[in-house]
Design a protein around this motif. Structure first.
Motif, PDB file in Angstrom:
ATOM      1  N   ASN A 146      17.282 -51.441  -4.641  1.00 40.90           N
ATOM      2  CA  ASN A 146      17.502 -50.019  -4.372  1.00 40.90           C
ATOM      3  C   ASN A 146      16.372 -49.145  -4.917  1.00 40.90           C
ATOM      4  O   ASN A 146      16.545 -47.946  -5.144  1.00 40.90           O
ATOM      5  CB  ASN A 146      18.863 -49.549  -4.906  1.00 40.90           C
ATOM      6  N   ALA A 147      15.191 -49.735  -5.157  1.00 41.87           N
ATOM      7  CA  ALA A 147      14.038 -48.975  -5.660  1.00 41.87           C
ATOM      8  C   ALA A 147      13.694 -47.863  -4.670  1.00 41.87           C
ATOM      9  O   ALA A 147      13.810 -48.035  -3.458  1.00 41.87           O
ATOM     10  CB  ALA A 147      12.840 -49.897  -5.844  1.00 41.87           C
ATOM     11  N   THR A 148      13.253 -46.751  -5.200  1.00 44.39           N
ATOM     12  CA  THR A 148      12.846 -45.636  -4.356  1.00 44.39           C
ATOM     13  C   THR A 148      11.469 -45.878  -3.742  1.00 44.39           C
ATOM     14  O   THR A 148      11.199 -45.460  -2.621  1.00 44.39           O
ATOM     15  CB  THR A 148      12.832 -44.330  -5.173  1.00 44.39           C
ATOM     16  N   VAL A 149      10.600 -46.585  -4.487  1.00 43.72           N
ATOM     17  CA  VAL A 149       9.214 -46.767  -4.064  1.00 43.72           C
ATOM     18  C   VAL A 149       8.790 -48.210  -4.307  1.00 43.72           C
ATOM     19  O   VAL A 149       9.254 -48.850  -5.257  1.00 43.72           O
ATOM     20  CB  VAL A 149       8.260 -45.838  -4.849  1.00 43.72           C
ATOM     21  N   GLU A 150       7.889 -48.696  -3.452  1.00 44.69           N
ATOM     22  CA  GLU A 150       7.215 -49.973  -3.674  1.00 44.69           C
ATOM     23  C   GLU A 150       5.753 -49.797  -3.279  1.00 44.69           C
ATOM     24  O   GLU A 150       5.449 -49.167  -2.268  1.00 44.69           O
ATOM     25  CB  GLU A 150       7.849 -51.082  -2.837  1.00 44.69           C
ATOM     26  N   VAL A 151       4.846 -50.315  -4.122  1.00 44.99           N
ATOM     27  CA  VAL A 151       3.409 -50.165  -3.898  1.00 44.99           C
ATOM     28  C   VAL A 151       2.750 -51.539  -3.951  1.00 44.99           C
ATOM     29  O   VAL A 151       2.999 -52.310  -4.876  1.00 44.99           O
ATOM     30  CB  VAL A 151       2.769 -49.261  -4.984  1.00 44.99           C
ATOM     31  N   ASP A 152       1.915 -51.839  -2.946  1.00 44.89           N
ATOM     32  CA  ASP A 152       1.062 -53.010  -3.037  1.00 44.89           C
ATOM     33  C   ASP A 152      -0.384 -52.568  -2.857  1.00 44.89           C
ATOM     34  O   ASP A 152      -0.644 -51.458  -2.411  1.00 44.89           O
ATOM     35  CB  ASP A 152       1.459 -54.109  -2.031  1.00 44.89           C
ATOM     36  N   LEU A 153      -1.322 -53.441  -3.262  1.00 52.90           N
ATOM     37  CA  LEU A 153      -2.718 -53.056  -3.116  1.00 52.90           C
ATOM     38  C   LEU A 153      -3.637 -54.259  -2.995  1.00 52.90           C
ATOM     39  O   LEU A 153      -3.247 -55.385  -3.323  1.00 52.90           O
ATOM     40  CB  LEU A 153      -3.167 -52.119  -4.248  1.00 52.90           C
ATOM     41  N   ILE A 154      -4.836 -53.985  -2.524  1.00 51.93           N
ATOM     42  CA  ILE A 154      -5.906 -54.967  -2.410  1.00 51.93           C
ATOM     43  C   ILE A 154      -7.121 -54.368  -3.091  1.00 51.93           C
ATOM     44  O   ILE A 154      -7.453 -53.199  -2.882  1.00 51.93           O
ATOM     45  CB  ILE A 154      -6.239 -55.257  -0.927  1.00 51.93           C
ATOM     46  N   ALA A 155      -7.790 -55.191  -3.932  1.00 55.04           N
ATOM     47  CA  ALA A 155      -8.956 -54.694  -4.659  1.00 55.04           C
ATOM     48  C   ALA A 155     -10.084 -55.712  -4.619  1.00 55.04           C
ATOM     49  O   ALA A 155      -9.844 -56.922  -4.544  1.00 55.04           O
ATOM     50  CB  ALA A 155      -8.598 -54.396  -6.108  1.00 55.04           C
ATOM     51  N   ALA A 156     -11.310 -55.207  -4.671  1.00 54.52           N
ATOM     52  CA  ALA A 156     -12.495 -56.039  -4.825  1.00 54.52           C
ATOM     53  C   ALA A 156     -12.804 -56.127  -6.322  1.00 54.52           C
ATOM     54  O   ALA A 156     -12.703 -55.137  -7.036  1.00 54.52           O
ATOM     55  CB  ALA A 156     -13.688 -55.433  -4.081  1.00 54.52           C
ATOM     56  N   VAL A 157     -13.178 -57.327  -6.780  1.00 55.22           N
ATOM     57  CA  VAL A 157     -13.420 -57.542  -8.205  1.00 55.22           C
ATOM     58  C   VAL A 157     -14.750 -58.258  -8.418  1.00 55.22           C
ATOM     59  O   VAL A 157     -15.262 -58.919  -7.520  1.00 55.22           O
ATOM     60  CB  VAL A 157     -12.274 -58.339  -8.862  1.00 55.22           C
TER      61      VAL A 157
END
Length: 160
Positions: A146-157
């Motif tokens: 029941n989370a209000t928000v979900e965030v995923d991401l892609i990054a260069a390292v």
């Protein structure tokens, strides 16, 4: 005091009133990050601190815009904590390339991009120019726990 990424991360931790130093647990048959070459993918993060999802419900119905933005900030901090945990340092992040922010939304809620702005703000504040990214903001009917928000991401390292 040096204004490092870690210092800025700690300042946001203090402002939010949550610690992101402990283990970030996953709940299933997947991994929280996958690195391939100089790209790392971070699985979707809900606003969980310890074992508690701190912002739950539908934005625009059960949850205000401000509360949803808090949830997005917690999600972004969890993603950064996972990157720090897996890379050894936030300094290895060259560029956040893409962020997707899912907001559990009431049918008439149209401020998904304003919710996502809060996650983007955290990434930019901690990482500076390396935190500027492309982004998609999506309104959804339901999220895990029941989370209000979900965030995923892609990054260069940078290589280890």
């Amino acid at each position: 005091m040096e204004d490092s990424r870690q210092t800025r991360f700690a300042a946001i931790e203090k402002t939010l009133g949550y610690s992101f130093d402990g283990e970030i647990k996953i709940g299933g048959n997947y991994t929280s990050t996958v690195q391939h070459g100089d790209v790392i993918y971070v699985s979707g993060q809900v606003p969980r601190v310890g074992s508690t999802v701190v912002v739950t419900g539908r934005a625009g119905a059960d949850v205000s815009l401000t509360q949803a933005q808090l949830g997005a900030k917690v999600c972004a901090m969890r993603a950064l904590a996972l990157l720090r945990q897996n890379l050894g340092s936030l300094d290895r992040i060259q560029q956040v390339m893409r962020v997707t922010v899912y907001t559990q939304s009431a049918t008439d809620f149209t401020q998904q991009s304003e919710v996502a702005d809060a996650a983007s703000e955290v990434l930019h504040t901690v990482l500076g120019a390396a935190g500027i990214h492309t982004r998609t903001s999506v309104g959804v009917a339901q999220l895990p726990k029941n989370a209000t928000v979900e965030v995923d991401l892609i990054a260069a390292v940078t290589p280890a």
